[in-house]
Design a protein around this motif. Structure first.
Motif, PDB file in Angstrom:
ATOM      1  N   HIS A   1     116.884 154.851  27.321  1.00 17.22           N
ATOM      2  CA  HIS A   1     116.347 153.802  28.189  1.00 17.22           C
ATOM      3  C   HIS A   1     117.328 153.409  29.298  1.00 17.22           C
ATOM      4  O   HIS A   1     116.941 152.659  30.204  1.00 17.22           O
ATOM      5  CB  HIS A   1     116.003 152.559  27.365  1.00 17.22           C
ATOM      6  CG  HIS A   1     114.637 152.590  26.742  1.00 17.22           C
ATOM      7  ND1 HIS A   1     113.473 152.534  27.477  1.00 17.22           N
ATOM      8  CD2 HIS A   1     114.249 152.679  25.436  1.00 17.22           C
ATOM      9  CE1 HIS A   1     112.427 152.569  26.675  1.00 17.22           C
ATOM     10  NE2 HIS A   1     112.862 152.661  25.422  1.00 17.22           N
TER      11      HIS A   1
ATOM     12  N   ARG B   1     109.896 149.131  23.924  1.00 18.30           N
ATOM     13  CA  ARG B   1     110.822 148.003  23.846  1.00 18.30           C
ATOM     14  C   ARG B   1     110.048 146.717  23.595  1.00 18.30           C
ATOM     15  O   ARG B   1     109.048 146.454  24.267  1.00 18.30           O
ATOM     16  CB  ARG B   1     111.621 147.879  25.145  1.00 18.30           C
ATOM     17  CG  ARG B   1     112.555 149.041  25.396  1.00 18.30           C
ATOM     18  CD  ARG B   1     113.429 148.811  26.627  1.00 18.30           C
ATOM     19  NE  ARG B   1     112.656 148.761  27.858  1.00 18.30           N
ATOM     20  CZ  ARG B   1     112.450 147.678  28.582  1.00 18.30           C
ATOM     21  NH1 ARG B   1     112.950 146.494  28.193  1.00 18.30           N
ATOM     22  NH2 ARG B   1     111.740 147.712  29.696  1.00 18.30           N
TER      23      ARG B   1
ATOM     24  N   ALA C   1     117.771 149.084  29.904  1.00 21.57           N
ATOM     25  CA  ALA C   1     116.733 149.287  30.912  1.00 21.57           C
ATOM     26  C   ALA C   1     117.069 148.599  32.233  1.00 21.57           C
ATOM     27  O   ALA C   1     116.448 148.904  33.256  1.00 21.57           O
ATOM     28  CB  ALA C   1     115.398 148.775  30.386  1.00 21.57           C
TER      29      ALA C   1
ATOM     30  N   LEU D   1     112.302 157.804  22.865  1.00 23.89           N
ATOM     31  CA  LEU D   1     112.174 156.710  23.831  1.00 23.89           C
ATOM     32  C   LEU D   1     111.171 155.689  23.282  1.00 23.89           C
ATOM     33  O   LEU D   1     110.018 155.627  23.718  1.00 23.89           O
ATOM     34  CB  LEU D   1     111.715 157.244  25.185  1.00 23.89           C
ATOM     35  CG  LEU D   1     111.853 156.289  26.370  1.00 23.89           C
ATOM     36  CD1 LEU D   1     113.325 156.078  26.723  1.00 23.89           C
ATOM     37  CD2 LEU D   1     111.101 156.830  27.580  1.00 23.89           C
TER      38      LEU D   1
END
Length: 320
Positions: free
Chosen positions: A285, A17, A257, A14
């Motif tokens: 995500h 971002r 996301a 993960l």
């Protein structure tokens, strides 16, 4: 050979971002500008040797009001509106011919096939849509660096906008009910973006998606199309940070996301084109309901026919 992290590590991967502060505003503005142009979808019935589906040659207004081509195939012997899968193309491919798109009609669904502007001359499936956008500046062969100096001018702004408008065009047809999106590689990237940008989709079928965790991808694979970015950065050494600043507006992890569409992903652990860590970065995500099928001994072809059956099962669950 396996080209990336071990599977247990991938399932936990993960990464942070890199997201522009105005990401949502950029896409809200982009889609609002596109909708200033009437969609004007045209569905022209065409004669075809396909006996199981009615075939329509489609034109609709995409980014900038530019005409975008497509196909719509609707099962001929199914009464009433039917669910539709909007299908997007892999890198370099175009809409091809109606005979290429019989899978979804064969299981009772319509399929709306979007042509990719400026692509379709790569030698494997022809396209019929020009990209008339001017002033894109220097670029490597291909579309990965077209307009990369400015997010507003970048090629994938136009392509992703076309893809949202394709969903709207499919929904406008009286023989279409619920809509899902699907694609592999570049098509998977497009389906992933649309899963966040187009509300009310039944599901998204996202196979070996490209354009995810992009900077990381350029650091771990030399395969095309990511190699286009590396070549550009070799030539324009002073623009590297600017390049990846533009790409952040188009990175699948940022769309993931925001996505609420139920999704089925796939990944091949021997995929050197879209390395599995880039796929899992987006998958992990992904904010909506999700599942993934992993094919350890497959590359960029993914799960092939076995995964096609998985997609049909997932479509039945979502589309009926």
């Amino acid at each position: 050979m396996f080209v990336d992290m071990p599977l247990p590590q991938l399932r936990e991967y993960l990464p942070d971002r890199a997201e522009p502060a105005d990401f949502d505003g950029f896409w809200d503005r982009t889609l609002a500008e596109a909708r200033d142009h009437d969609l004007v979808p045209v569905f022209a019935s065409v004669p075809s040797e396909v006996s199981t589906a009615d075939v329509y040659d489609v034109t609709f207004a995409g980014f900038g009001g530019h005409p975008i081509k497509g196909w719509l195939l609707v099962p001929r012997h199914v009464a009433g509106p039917v669910p539709c899968v909007v299908e997007y193309q892999g890198y370099g491919g175009g809409r091809g011919l109606p005979i290429d798109w019989l899978l979804w009609p064969s299981v009772g669904y319509a399929v709306f096939v979007m042509d990719s502007r400026g692509q379709g001359a790569g030698g494997w499936r022809r396209g019929d849509t020009a990209d008339p956008f001017p002033g894109t500046g220097p670029q490597t062969p291909g579309v990965m660096t077209s307009g990369i100096h400015d997010p507003d001018a970048y090629y994938y702004r136009r392509l992703y906008t076309d893809a949202v408008r394709a969903v709207e065009a499919a929904r406008s047809h009286p023989r279409v009910s619920a809509v899902a999106v699907a694609g592999a590689s570049q098509g998977g990237a497009i389906a992933l973006a649309v899963s966040a940008l187009a509300p009310g989709l039944a599901c998204a079928l996202i196979d070996v998606p490209f354009m995810c965790h992009i900077r990381h991808a350029t650091e771990i694979t030399g395969e095309h199309p990511y190699a286009e970015l590396a070549a550009y950065c070799r030539a324009f050494k002073d623009q590297v940070e600017h390049v990846f600043g533009t790409l952040a507006y188009f990175d699948g992890v940022n769309f993931a996301a925001r996505a609420s569409t139920p999704a089925l992903f796939s990944a091949g652990l021997q995929d050197g084109i879209t390395p599995p860590s880039t796929v899992f970065a987006a998958y992990n995500h992904y904010a909506g309901e999700k599942d993934i099928r992993v094919y350890p001994y497959n590359g960029h072809e993914g799960g092939e026919s076995a995964h096609t059956m998985e997609k049909i099962v997932r479509a039945r669950k979502s589309l009926g």
